[in-house]
Design an enzyme around this catalytic site. Structure first.
Site, short mmCIF file in Angstrom:
data_model
loop_
_atom_site.label_atom_id
_atom_site.label_comp_id
_atom_site.label_asym_id
_atom_site.label_seq_id
_atom_site.Cartn_x
_atom_site.Cartn_y
_atom_site.Cartn_z
N HIS A 154 0.86 -1.18 0.00
CA HIS A 154 0.00 0.00 0.00
C HIS A 154 0.90 1.23 0.00
O HIS A 154 1.94 1.25 0.64
CB HIS A 154 -0.91 -0.01 1.24
CG HIS A 154 -2.01 1.00 1.18
ND1 HIS A 154 -1.81 2.34 1.44
CD2 HIS A 154 -3.32 0.86 0.89
CE1 HIS A 154 -2.96 2.97 1.31
NE2 HIS A 154 -3.90 2.11 0.98
N ASP A 181 -7.77 -4.62 0.15
CA ASP A 181 -8.39 -5.28 -0.99
C ASP A 181 -8.14 -6.78 -1.00
O ASP A 181 -8.78 -7.51 -1.75
CB ASP A 181 -7.87 -4.67 -2.29
CG ASP A 181 -8.12 -3.19 -2.34
OD1 ASP A 181 -9.27 -2.79 -2.13
OD2 ASP A 181 -7.17 -2.42 -2.57
#
Lengths: 376, 376
Positions: free
Chosen positions: B259, B313
């Site tokens: 991320h 996700d």
């Protein structure tokens, strides 16, 4: 650490070759060509090509582009049905935003970086926006929509779809130049909002739908509606001086006078004034036009020393009204023209793309306790 | 002169009290309360109230808010008809963008600065987004849409409208916590695009429609779809190590791992992993879940030293799939939750509003000549 500038005023958000504005000199260039020249010599379809693709088209390019725009004017019956589902009392900008978002669902080619997809989606958007706008204008009052006619020019066809009458040469030429004048204006809020949406690689329909939403806000589009309301409120040429004096004394803004960046008269206003002269000479003057002339005259008398002059919104509303266009359609017409600028900037963005993720300054608390609801 | 930072990275675009993120510590707070706490103790309706109005609701406030949300779940038949006009093959995010833009046309109270209008439009948007999403899911495959039920909780009702079956407690609780986890994440592209649209004082429906358009782009929403595709491609637990090794060797990104801001494991991923354990224990494991567990294990082995861990996700797609939700509805569900954050930021923006008008760096030419078409 970069300082916070509200609204990002003065903060560069993009590199661009689309247009240039010098507010001190009153200069606006599209792709390096002065707007004044384009207003005189070009037309909306050619100017759109220039803005989006960077150069004036050759004969062959213009022929193809114009042809493609003509054959893509129709909208699918499902889009017409969709427009029929929209309430008649809503604002046409919302109708346009909804219809354009829906439009994208019919075209699976979504890769916004692909030049061929850029071309065909630009063609579809520029060709179909007028049809959507005219369809909503007619359907909301219970009339059937008018099918576009391929044999008419871009501007003739729009006015024809709106009124069922092919406009005369003066009217369609004046309207077309209005579109040229509104097609682009550097980094404004709607263009920027299109850029932010484009930066996640959303498709061009989605980008334009976002930009329409931003243009529709009362602080952005819609200023020419306000000018019309003011002129109606003033009511007669005799009342102008008292009205202006009162406003100046109270240090209040006068609709259509003054602009954030122009320190001389807005170059678009100069051209619009010329267009107004031509249209009103052709169709006969109207009381609002006489009042507008007087507002500008008296306004300059009081405010020229403060570098406040008529801006683009001052004359465009009066022109559109004279053409029989309803007031709440002025901003959709703005959108129908500005789509050229939105797409030009969006395609520039995705060429060297960075998703927009600015920083925020956190001013809230930390480590707050979650009290159970019985203890709040 | 401020330097150009592509995507405005590091450039402050707003002051905010909505949420706080510390990527080094893996800390995410909504209005100062750690997400971890909210995921355990709160639920989506309460969290939404907290995000938008700044504080946890009292018993009376929550009762009213929950009641208002329940009675506003229905959508007008014209919105259903509008959804029926949309092509079945389009992306649900486009359908949602179109329907939300249309939604605003039914409600004339547009002053986004008025707290009462903020309240009622937040209620309408939060209540109706799930109904729109479920209606499109059903209508596009030819089924009738399912009317919402006031007696069900927010998450129960959504899953019911989607499947015609009231979900059991585990499923609806897991789903609800997923919504809590996705409701807000500081200044991302969709939130920023909502801010830009709000800064022209467009109404909340228009703001949310813009944000949906931005979230729909392949660089923003939709990452959990990619994770599912990857897991399916890997095919079995045995293939995981080879797949990861090849990716690491080629220095390629592995979907769902890593991320931009988190240097430790995404706090949302930790919670999702717990939720996945609960759901799969309840419903029975699936091959994709086993593969996912192995990808995370092997991924950490290779990439933890590079501070690359599973992100939000990674697990959400597997969870939604297990609940029987179609892949292209993952991002609409993201939107249905993130609308809380979008509105919180938009209402913050208009309180002390400056229209967004950044600068651009002009790199084009000046004074280009308009050659007549015959000479080009």
């Amino acid at each position: 650490m970069i300082e916070f500038s509200p609204g990002l005023a003065g903060v560069p958000a993009a590199r661009s070759k689309v247009s240039y504005l010098d507010g001190e000199k009153g200069l606006l260039e599209y792709r390096g060509i002065p707007l004044e020249t384009l207003a005189k010599k070009s037309h909306f379809v050619e100017t759109t090509y220039l803005l989006i693709f960077g150069n004036l088209p050759t004969t062959a390019q213009l022929k193809k582009f114009d042809h493609d725009l003509r054959i893509h004017r129709r909208i699918k019956y499902r889009i017409v049905d969709l427009i029929k589902c929209l309430p008649e009392s809503g604002h046409p900008m919302d109708a346009l935003q909804a219809a354009v978002a829906a439009l994208g669902m019919f075209y699976p080619d979504k890769d916004v970086k692909d030049p061929e997809i850029q071309y065909i989606s630009a063609v579809r958007l520029i060709a179909k926006l007028p049809t959507i706008i005219a369809a909503y204008a007619r359907l909301r009052r219970g009339d059937d929509h008018v099918q576009p006619r391929d044999d008419l020019s871009f501007s003739e066809n729009f006015l024809y779809m709106l009124t069922e009458k092919v406009p005369d040469k003066v009217m369609s030429e004046v309207f077309d130049t209005c579109l040229v004048l509104h097609a682009e204006h550097t980094m404004n809020a709607s263009t920027f909002s299109g850029l932010v949406t484009a930066s996640t690689l959303s498709d061009p329909y989605t980008v334009v739908s976002s930009a329409i939403g931003t243009l529709g806000g009362p602080l952005h589009g819609g200023a020419n509606e306000k000018v019309l309301r003011m002129l109606t409120e003033i009511g007669s040429v005799e009342n102008v001086r008292t009205y202006i004096e009162a406003k100046v004394k109270a240090n209040e803004k006068i609709s259509g006078l003054g602009h954030r960046v122009y320190k001389v008269k807005d170059p678009r206003a100069i051209i619009l004034q010329r267009l107004a002269k031509r249209l009103f000479k052709h169709l006969g003057a109207s009381p609002l036009y006489e009042i507008a002339m007087e507002v500008e005259r008296v306004g300059e008398e009081f405010l020229a020393s403060k570098k406040v002059y008529a801006n683009v919104d001052f004359y465009s509303g009066i022109l559109y009204q004279k053409m029989g266009i309803e007031t709440d359609f002025f901003t959709p017409i703005f959108a129908m023209s500005r789509v050229a600028g939105w797409l030009a900037h969006a395609f520039e963005q995705v060429k060297d793309n960075h998703i927009f993720r600015p920083r925020e300054i956190y001013e809230g608390e930390h480590g707050r306790v979650y009290h159970p609801i019985s203890e709040r």
